[in-house]
Scaffold this motif. Structure first.
Motif, PDB file in Angstrom:
ATOM      1  N   ARG A  65      62.084 -41.115  24.740  1.00  0.00           N
ATOM      2  CA  ARG A  65      61.058 -40.156  25.156  1.00  0.00           C
ATOM      3  C   ARG A  65      60.366 -39.589  23.938  1.00  0.00           C
ATOM      4  O   ARG A  65      61.012 -39.182  22.988  1.00  0.00           O
ATOM      5  N   ARG A  66      59.065 -39.576  24.004  1.00  0.00           N
ATOM      6  CA  ARG A  66      58.276 -39.003  22.926  1.00  0.00           C
ATOM      7  C   ARG A  66      58.064 -37.528  23.224  1.00  0.00           C
ATOM      8  O   ARG A  66      57.620 -37.162  24.301  1.00  0.00           O
ATOM      9  N   GLU A  67      58.403 -36.707  22.279  1.00  0.00           N
ATOM     10  CA  GLU A  67      58.250 -35.262  22.418  1.00  0.00           C
ATOM     11  C   GLU A  67      56.767 -34.912  22.262  1.00  0.00           C
ATOM     12  O   GLU A  67      56.120 -35.335  21.304  1.00  0.00           O
ATOM     13  N   LEU A  68      56.215 -34.172  23.201  1.00  0.00           N
ATOM     14  CA  LEU A  68      54.815 -33.769  23.138  1.00  0.00           C
ATOM     15  C   LEU A  68      54.727 -32.446  22.390  1.00  0.00           C
ATOM     16  O   LEU A  68      55.324 -31.445  22.804  1.00  0.00           O
ATOM     17  N   ARG A  69      54.008 -32.460  21.319  1.00  0.00           N
ATOM     18  CA  ARG A  69      53.818 -31.243  20.528  1.00  0.00           C
ATOM     19  C   ARG A  69      52.643 -30.485  21.120  1.00  0.00           C
ATOM     20  O   ARG A  69      51.527 -31.003  21.198  1.00  0.00           O
ATOM     21  N   THR A  70      52.874 -29.247  21.559  1.00  0.00           N
ATOM     22  CA  THR A  70      51.814 -28.472  22.211  1.00  0.00           C
ATOM     23  C   THR A  70      51.359 -27.268  21.397  1.00  0.00           C
ATOM     24  O   THR A  70      50.359 -26.655  21.731  1.00  0.00           O
ATOM     25  N   GLU A  71      52.089 -26.901  20.356  1.00  0.00           N
ATOM     26  CA  GLU A  71      51.689 -25.781  19.495  1.00  0.00           C
ATOM     27  C   GLU A  71      51.635 -26.241  18.056  1.00  0.00           C
ATOM     28  O   GLU A  71      52.475 -27.030  17.610  1.00  0.00           O
ATOM     29  N   PHE A  72      50.664 -25.729  17.346  1.00  0.00           N
ATOM     30  CA  PHE A  72      50.447 -26.114  15.957  1.00  0.00           C
ATOM     31  C   PHE A  72      50.314 -24.856  15.107  1.00  0.00           C
ATOM     32  O   PHE A  72      49.467 -24.005  15.385  1.00  0.00           O
ATOM     33  N   ALA A  73      51.152 -24.763  14.094  1.00  0.00           N
ATOM     34  CA  ALA A  73      51.082 -23.631  13.169  1.00  0.00           C
ATOM     35  C   ALA A  73      49.946 -23.874  12.188  1.00  0.00           C
ATOM     36  O   ALA A  73      49.613 -25.017  11.870  1.00  0.00           O
ATOM     37  N   GLY A 128      45.096 -35.661  18.019  1.00  0.00           N
ATOM     38  CA  GLY A 128      46.509 -35.487  18.308  1.00  0.00           C
ATOM     39  C   GLY A 128      47.372 -35.142  17.119  1.00  0.00           C
ATOM     40  O   GLY A 128      48.592 -35.138  17.217  1.00  0.00           O
ATOM     41  N   HIS A 129      46.779 -34.836  15.986  1.00  0.00           N
ATOM     42  CA  HIS A 129      47.566 -34.486  14.803  1.00  0.00           C
ATOM     43  C   HIS A 129      46.745 -33.582  13.888  1.00  0.00           C
ATOM     44  O   HIS A 129      45.563 -33.361  14.127  1.00  0.00           O
ATOM     45  N   THR A 130      47.390 -33.090  12.853  1.00  0.00           N
ATOM     46  CA  THR A 130      46.713 -32.197  11.912  1.00  0.00           C
ATOM     47  C   THR A 130      46.606 -32.820  10.525  1.00  0.00           C
ATOM     48  O   THR A 130      46.387 -32.124   9.552  1.00  0.00           O
ATOM     49  N   MET A 181      48.150 -22.297  17.275  1.00  0.00           N
ATOM     50  CA  MET A 181      47.152 -22.737  18.242  1.00  0.00           C
ATOM     51  C   MET A 181      47.861 -23.699  19.189  1.00  0.00           C
ATOM     52  O   MET A 181      48.658 -24.526  18.748  1.00  0.00           O
ATOM     53  N   ARG A 182      47.559 -23.581  20.477  1.00  0.00           N
ATOM     54  CA  ARG A 182      48.150 -24.508  21.441  1.00  0.00           C
ATOM     55  C   ARG A 182      47.116 -25.549  21.829  1.00  0.00           C
ATOM     56  O   ARG A 182      45.914 -25.375  21.601  1.00  0.00           O
ATOM     57  N   LEU A 183      47.618 -26.637  22.411  1.00  0.00           N
ATOM     58  CA  LEU A 183      46.707 -27.653  22.924  1.00  0.00           C
ATOM     59  C   LEU A 183      45.826 -27.058  24.019  1.00  0.00           C
ATOM     60  O   LEU A 183      46.276 -26.204  24.789  1.00  0.00           O
ATOM     61  N   ALA A 184      44.610 -27.510  24.093  1.00  0.00           N
ATOM     62  CA  ALA A 184      43.691 -27.037  25.123  1.00  0.00           C
ATOM     63  C   ALA A 184      43.913 -27.808  26.421  1.00  0.00           C
ATOM     64  O   ALA A 184      44.267 -28.977  26.413  1.00  0.00           O
TER      65      ALA A 184
END
Length: 138
Positions: free
Chosen positions: A14-22, A111-113, A42-45
């Protein structure tokens, strides 16, 4: 052979979905007491986050205000400020607003920073995390 089932396949990891980004703002939000707040999240929109501002009268009067309303919906914290609303976003320095716009685009479209950069001296290309943080952190 009728009635013979295929053997079970091993389950895919299972791929973990990252929903918050510092993130770390370049300048920082200055509150009414003069305190500078730089670290945030910031969270995903969601689809709703992108649709609701279109009904906002401020956006209807000035399409550029869409950015302010949208960021106010997805930025969950700037420093100790957890009630991030349009007034907070309006009072960011231009460099911080541009940073958050770019971060929003990266996490919601790409999908990434990470951003590809190139060393100005040797020309070697590598990726950096544009969300901020301290030097040496991964």
């Amino acid at each position: 052979m009728a009635g013979v089932a295929d053997p079970p396949r091993p389950s895919e990891p299972r791929r973990e979905l990252r929903t918050e980004f510092a993130f770390e703002l370049p300048r920082g939000y200055v509150d009414d007491a003069g305190v500078v707040h730089q670290a945030g999240t910031m969270r995903l929109a969601t689809a709703r986050d992108e649709l609701v501002p279109l009904r906002d009268d401020r956006v209807r009067e000035n399409a550029a205000y869409l950015t302010v309303v949208l960021l106010a919906r997805v930025v969950t914290r700037i420093g100790d400020v957890t009630d991030v609303h349009a007034g907070v976003i309006e009072n960011l320095f231009a460099a911080d607003l541009a940073f958050l716009q770019d971060l929003y685009r990266r996490v919601n479209s790409e999908g990434h920073t990470r951003a590809g950069v190139q060393c100005p001296q040797c020309g070697h290309g590598f990726a950096v995390d544009v969300s901020g943080g301290r030097l040496g952190e991964s």
